[in-house]
Design a protein around this motif. Structure first.
Motif, PDB file in Angstrom:
ATOM      1  N   ILE A 184      63.114  14.335  32.126  1.00 39.87           N
ATOM      2  CA  ILE A 184      61.867  14.579  31.392  1.00 39.87           C
ATOM      3  C   ILE A 184      62.053  14.300  29.901  1.00 39.87           C
ATOM      4  N   GLY A 185      63.216  14.681  29.379  1.00 37.30           N
ATOM      5  CA  GLY A 185      63.504  14.444  27.964  1.00 37.30           C
ATOM      6  C   GLY A 185      63.511  12.964  27.614  1.00 37.30           C
ATOM      7  N   LYS A 186      63.959  12.134  28.550  1.00 40.01           N
ATOM      8  CA  LYS A 186      63.972  10.688  28.306  1.00 40.01           C
ATOM      9  C   LYS A 186      62.549  10.179  28.102  1.00 40.01           C
ATOM     10  N   TYR A 187      61.631  10.634  28.928  1.00 38.86           N
ATOM     11  CA  TYR A 187      60.235  10.213  28.794  1.00 38.86           C
ATOM     12  C   TYR A 187      59.608  10.786  27.520  1.00 38.86           C
ATOM     13  N   ILE A 188      59.930  12.039  27.220  1.00 41.56           N
ATOM     14  CA  ILE A 188      59.392  12.637  25.993  1.00 41.56           C
ATOM     15  C   ILE A 188      59.909  11.893  24.763  1.00 41.56           C
ATOM     16  N   GLY A 189      61.169  11.477  24.812  1.00 39.05           N
ATOM     17  CA  GLY A 189      61.727  10.708  23.706  1.00 39.05           C
ATOM     18  C   GLY A 189      60.982   9.395  23.499  1.00 39.05           C
ATOM     19  N   LYS A 190      60.616   8.743  24.603  1.00 33.78           N
ATOM     20  CA  LYS A 190      59.839   7.509  24.502  1.00 33.78           C
ATOM     21  C   LYS A 190      58.474   7.778  23.870  1.00 33.78           C
ATOM     22  N   ILE A 191      57.830   8.872  24.303  1.00 33.36           N
ATOM     23  CA  ILE A 191      56.535   9.245  23.730  1.00 33.36           C
ATOM     24  C   ILE A 191      56.671   9.518  22.242  1.00 33.36           C
ATOM     25  N   PHE A 192      57.744  10.209  21.857  1.00 35.16           N
ATOM     26  CA  PHE A 192      57.992  10.542  20.454  1.00 35.16           C
ATOM     27  C   PHE A 192      58.091   9.279  19.599  1.00 35.16           C
ATOM     28  N   LEU A 193      58.824   8.269  20.103  1.00 36.49           N
ATOM     29  CA  LEU A 193      58.972   7.025  19.348  1.00 36.49           C
ATOM     30  C   LEU A 193      57.650   6.279  19.253  1.00 36.49           C
ATOM     31  N   GLU A 194      56.847   6.323  20.317  1.00 33.61           N
ATOM     32  CA  GLU A 194      55.561   5.629  20.291  1.00 33.61           C
ATOM     33  C   GLU A 194      54.600   6.262  19.289  1.00 33.61           C
ATOM     34  N   THR A 195      54.582   7.596  19.244  1.00 34.68           N
ATOM     35  CA  THR A 195      53.627   8.295  18.369  1.00 34.68           C
ATOM     36  C   THR A 195      53.967   8.145  16.893  1.00 34.68           C
ATOM     37  N   LYS A 196      55.204   7.798  16.568  1.00 37.64           N
ATOM     38  CA  LYS A 196      55.569   7.602  15.164  1.00 37.64           C
ATOM     39  C   LYS A 196      54.891   6.378  14.556  1.00 37.64           C
ATOM     40  N   LYS A 197      54.575   5.404  15.415  1.00 34.18           N
ATOM     41  CA  LYS A 197      53.924   4.170  14.967  1.00 34.18           C
ATOM     42  C   LYS A 197      54.755   3.415  13.936  1.00 34.18           C
ATOM     43  N   ARG A 198      56.058   3.476  14.085  1.00 39.44           N
ATOM     44  CA  ARG A 198      56.911   2.707  13.179  1.00 39.44           C
ATOM     45  C   ARG A 198      56.879   1.229  13.551  1.00 39.44           C
ATOM     46  N   PRO A 199      57.073   0.331  12.585  1.00 37.49           N
ATOM     47  CA  PRO A 199      57.087  -1.102  12.910  1.00 37.49           C
ATOM     48  C   PRO A 199      58.308  -1.439  13.762  1.00 37.49           C
ATOM     49  N   LEU A 200      58.166  -2.484  14.575  1.00 36.44           N
ATOM     50  CA  LEU A 200      59.274  -2.904  15.429  1.00 36.44           C
ATOM     51  C   LEU A 200      60.427  -3.479  14.619  1.00 36.44           C
ATOM     52  N   TYR A 201      60.105  -4.029  13.458  1.00 31.24           N
ATOM     53  CA  TYR A 201      61.140  -4.659  12.628  1.00 31.24           C
ATOM     54  C   TYR A 201      60.660  -4.732  11.183  1.00 31.24           C
ATOM     55  N   LEU A 202      61.585  -4.949  10.267  1.00 26.38           N
ATOM     56  CA  LEU A 202      61.278  -5.159   8.855  1.00 26.38           C
ATOM     57  C   LEU A 202      61.925  -6.467   8.416  1.00 26.38           C
ATOM     58  N   VAL A 203      61.144  -7.323   7.788  1.00 21.50           N
ATOM     59  CA  VAL A 203      61.629  -8.641   7.378  1.00 21.50           C
ATOM     60  C   VAL A 203      62.181  -8.573   5.960  1.00 21.50           C
ATOM     61  N   GLU A 235      49.702  -8.786  22.936  1.00 26.47           N
ATOM     62  CA  GLU A 235      48.749  -7.677  22.969  1.00 26.47           C
ATOM     63  C   GLU A 235      49.430  -6.366  23.347  1.00 26.47           C
ATOM     64  N   LEU A 236      50.594  -6.445  23.944  1.00 30.41           N
ATOM     65  CA  LEU A 236      51.349  -5.246  24.289  1.00 30.41           C
ATOM     66  C   LEU A 236      52.225  -4.873  23.086  1.00 30.41           C
ATOM     67  N   THR A 237      51.729  -3.967  22.275  1.00 33.22           N
ATOM     68  CA  THR A 237      52.375  -3.655  20.995  1.00 33.22           C
ATOM     69  C   THR A 237      53.271  -2.423  21.064  1.00 33.22           C
ATOM     70  N   GLU A 238      53.639  -2.002  22.271  1.00 33.23           N
ATOM     71  CA  GLU A 238      54.438  -0.782  22.391  1.00 33.23           C
ATOM     72  C   GLU A 238      55.773  -0.904  21.669  1.00 33.23           C
ATOM     73  N   TYR A 239      56.276   0.233  21.206  1.00 36.55           N
ATOM     74  CA  TYR A 239      57.549   0.275  20.486  1.00 36.55           C
ATOM     75  C   TYR A 239      58.722   0.111  21.447  1.00 36.55           C
TER      76      TYR A 239
END
Length: 316
Positions: free
Chosen positions: A283-302, A170-174
Motif C-alpha cells: 500500500i505504501g508503494k502506491y501511496i508513494g506514487k500518489i505523493f509524487l503525482e500530487t507534487k506536480k514537479r516537472p519531469l526534468y529541468l533543462v 498527452e500522458l503527463t504523469e510523473y
C-alpha cells in the motif's frame, strides 16, 4: 523528417560510433534526419562529445542537457516533446538497437497500415541467466495481472507516427514506464525481431537492482494486482489466525496447556505482524506514487540546449 531521440547517460565512447552508423544507413534511406540527444546528467564527457557532434552537424543535430540525472524516462519524454519530425524513433546510443532495421521500419510504416513499428529481441544471448529469468518473470506477471499487454523482449527502439507520439505526450504523469505507455495508447503496432547485441563501447548504467526497481514500478503503474493480493493476504491472515486461536483454546480446554501458551502466541504474532508489514509495504508503494503525482514537479529541468551555443557564438 525523421526525428531520432537518443537518451544519453555516460555515453561519450558510443556517440560518435552511433552517428556514424546511422549516417551510413541513411545513405540507403535518403531521409532528412533530426538528431535529438538528451544528456541525462552524465558524469563523463558526454555533453562535450554532443557539442562536438553539433558543430559537425549543425543543421540536423539538437541537444537537451539536464541540470542533473532525472532518469531515462524523463529523457525519453523530453526528446518526444522536442521532436519536430513527421516520424519519430527512439534509440539507445550503445548500438544495441540496430540502425540497419530503420529502412525496413520506414518501409512498413509508409504503407499506412501501421502507426508504430517496434522491435524485440529474439533471445537474451549474452545476458546473465538470473537477469533473463527475472525479465521473463516480469513480463509474465505484468501480462497476467494488468490490462496492458507488453511484448516480452520489446525494446524502446520503435518508429512512430506523429499521431502516436502526440498521444503519448498527452500522458503527463510523473511516474512513467514507457514500455507500458506505448502499449496503453494503442495504435497498430508491428514488431520486428533481431538477435541480441552487446554494447559497442562503455559500460551499461543498468544494474540488476536498478532493473528490479524499474520492473516493480512497471507492475505498480499498470496493475492493481498487488493491492488485491494485499487484501486477499490480509483476509486469509485473519481467517487463519481465528482458526489457530480456536484450535489453541479447544486444546487448552481438553488437554491443558502446561507451557502457558506463549510459543503459539509468539508464532501467531510474528506471522500476523509479517503479513501486516507486507501489506503496508504494498500500500505504501502506491501511496508513494500518489505523493509524487500530487507534487506536480516537472519531469526534468533543462540546463543547456544547442540554442545556447548559437547565442554564445553570435554574442562573440
Amino acid at each position: 523528417m525523421l526525428s531520432i531521440i537518443v537518451p544519453c547517460y555516460n555515453e561519450e565512447a558510443t556517440l560518435p560510433l552511433f552517428v556514424q552508423a546511422v549516417e551510413e544507413v541513411n545513405q540507403e534511406m535518403h531521409q532528412e534526419l533530426e538528431y535529438i540527444f538528451v544528456n541525462d546528467g552524465s558524469k563523463d564527457q558526454t555533453l562535450q562529445v554532443i557539442k562536438d557532434l553539433y558543430y559537425q552537424y549543425p543543421k540536423s543535430l539538437r541537444f537537451i542537457s539536464f541540470s542533473r540525472n532525472f532518469g531515462k524516462e524523463a529523457a525519453l519524454y523530453a526528446g518526444l516533446q522536442a521532436a519536430t519530425g513527421d516520424l519519430i524513433t527512439v534509440m539507445d546510443a550503445d548500438l544495441q538497437d540496430p540502425p540497419e532495421l530503420l529502412p525496413e521500419m520506414l518501409r512498413l510504416i509508409e504503407t499506412g497500415e501501421y502507426d508504430c513499428i517496434g522491435t524485440r529481441r529474439q533471445d537474451r544471448a549474452g545476458e546473465p541467466p538470473i537477469r533473463s529469468f527475472f525479465a521473463k518473470l516480469f513480463y509474465r506477471l505484468v501480462n497476467k495481472t494488468g490490462q496492458t499487454e507488453m511484448v516480452d523482449g520489446a525494446r524502446d527502439f520503435r518508429l512512430m507516427t506523429r499521431q502516436m507520439v502526440d498521444a503519448v505526450l498527452e500522458l503527463t504523469e510523473y511516474n512513467r514506464f514507457s514500455k507500458g505507455i506505448f502499449s496503453w495508447v494503442g495504435f497498430n503496432t508491428k514488431y520486428l525481431s533481431f538477435e541480441n547485441r552487446e554494447r559497442v563501447a562503455g559500460e551499461t548504467s543498468w544494474s540488476f537492482w536498478s532493473l528490479f526497481r524499474y520492473s516493480i514500478d512497471g507492475i505498480v503503474n499498470f496493475s492493481e494486482a498487488p493491492l488485491n493480493i494485499a487484501s486477499i493476504v490480509g483476509a486469509l491472515s485473519c481467517v487463519g489466525s481465528a482458526l489457530a486461536l480456536l484450535f489453541i483454546v479447544i486444546r487448552a480446554l481438553v488437554y491443558g496447556d502446561p507451557t502457558a501458551g506463549w510459543p503459539s502466541m509468539v508464532s501467531i504474532m510474528l506471522f500476523v505482524g509479517g503479513l501486516q508489514l507486507l501489506c503496508l509495504g504494498i500500500i505504501g508503494k502506491y501511496i508513494g506514487k500518489i505523493f509524487l503525482e500530487t507534487k506536480k514537479r516537472p519531469l526534468y529541468l533543462v540546463k543547456e540546449t544547442e540554442a545556447d551555443l548559437t547565442k554564445k557564438k553570435n554574442e562573440a
